[in-house]
Design a protein around this motif. Structure first.
Motif, PDB file in Angstrom:
ATOM      1  N   ALA A  17      -8.183 107.275  57.723  1.00 38.27           N
ATOM      2  CA  ALA A  17      -7.045 106.754  58.485  1.00 38.27           C
ATOM      3  C   ALA A  17      -7.062 105.229  58.542  1.00 38.27           C
ATOM      4  O   ALA A  17      -6.005 104.594  58.582  1.00 38.27           O
ATOM      5  N   ARG A  22      -2.289 106.952  57.160  1.00 39.67           N
ATOM      6  CA  ARG A  22      -2.519 107.837  58.311  1.00 39.67           C
ATOM      7  C   ARG A  22      -1.662 109.101  58.255  1.00 39.67           C
ATOM      8  O   ARG A  22      -2.074 110.165  58.694  1.00 39.67           O
ATOM      9  N   VAL A  66      -6.896 110.008  63.256  1.00 44.99           N
ATOM     10  CA  VAL A  66      -5.738 109.105  63.253  1.00 44.99           C
ATOM     11  C   VAL A  66      -5.589 108.446  64.622  1.00 44.99           C
ATOM     12  O   VAL A  66      -5.338 107.246  64.727  1.00 44.99           O
ATOM     13  N   TYR A  70      -5.857 104.493  65.258  1.00 44.39           N
ATOM     14  CA  TYR A  70      -4.696 103.821  65.851  1.00 44.39           C
ATOM     15  C   TYR A  70      -5.079 103.113  67.155  1.00 44.39           C
ATOM     16  O   TYR A  70      -4.683 101.983  67.395  1.00 44.39           O
TER      17      TYR A  70
END
Length: 134
Positions: A17, A22, A66, A70
């Protein structure tokens, strides 16, 4: 089999990711989920159960991978923020999974209960398919 595979799978998904796309990492989770929930009602042997449970590890691994990547990207200065993402995701999964299993078990056979999350995964997959890059 799931915890043994989930830890390295999560590390792999975080790596992918951060360095890869992603949306594609989420696609790994969707594919694993569709295979797991679509095939599980038809298993006949313990080996098949173990193999599907190992495959299941990629479902939370991709979503959390992910999410962690993030979270680290959004708030690199906030120590512990990515860990909060992990525990929040696990808590939500327990709540939703338990509810689906409970209500599915009331109205369906054990085998048919697996098709309830498969339906939600397919709907989510359609949303994922139409998403722009994350």
């Amino acid at each position: 089999a799931t915890p043994v595979v989930e830890v390295p799978a999560t590390a792999l998904c975080i790596y992918l990711a951060k360095r890869w796309n992603r949306k594609s990492v989420l696609g790994i989770g969707f594919a694993a989920a569709m295979l797991h929930f679509g095939l599980f009602p038809f298993v006949q042997t313990l080996e098949q159960v173990v193999a599907l449970q190992a495959l299941y590890a990629f479902i939370p691994a991709s979503a959390l991978g992910v999410g962690i990547a993030y979270a680290q990207k959004c708030a690199p200065e906030r120590m512990g923020f990515a860990t909060s993402v992990i525990f929040s995701g696990q808590s939500l999964a327990i709540l939703l999974g338990g509810s689906i299993a409970t209500f599915g078990g009331l109205f369906l056979s054990i085998e048919m209960t697996y098709f309830v999350p498969l339906f939600f995964i397919l709907v989510s997959g359609l949303v994922w398919w139409k998403m722009e890059e994350l």
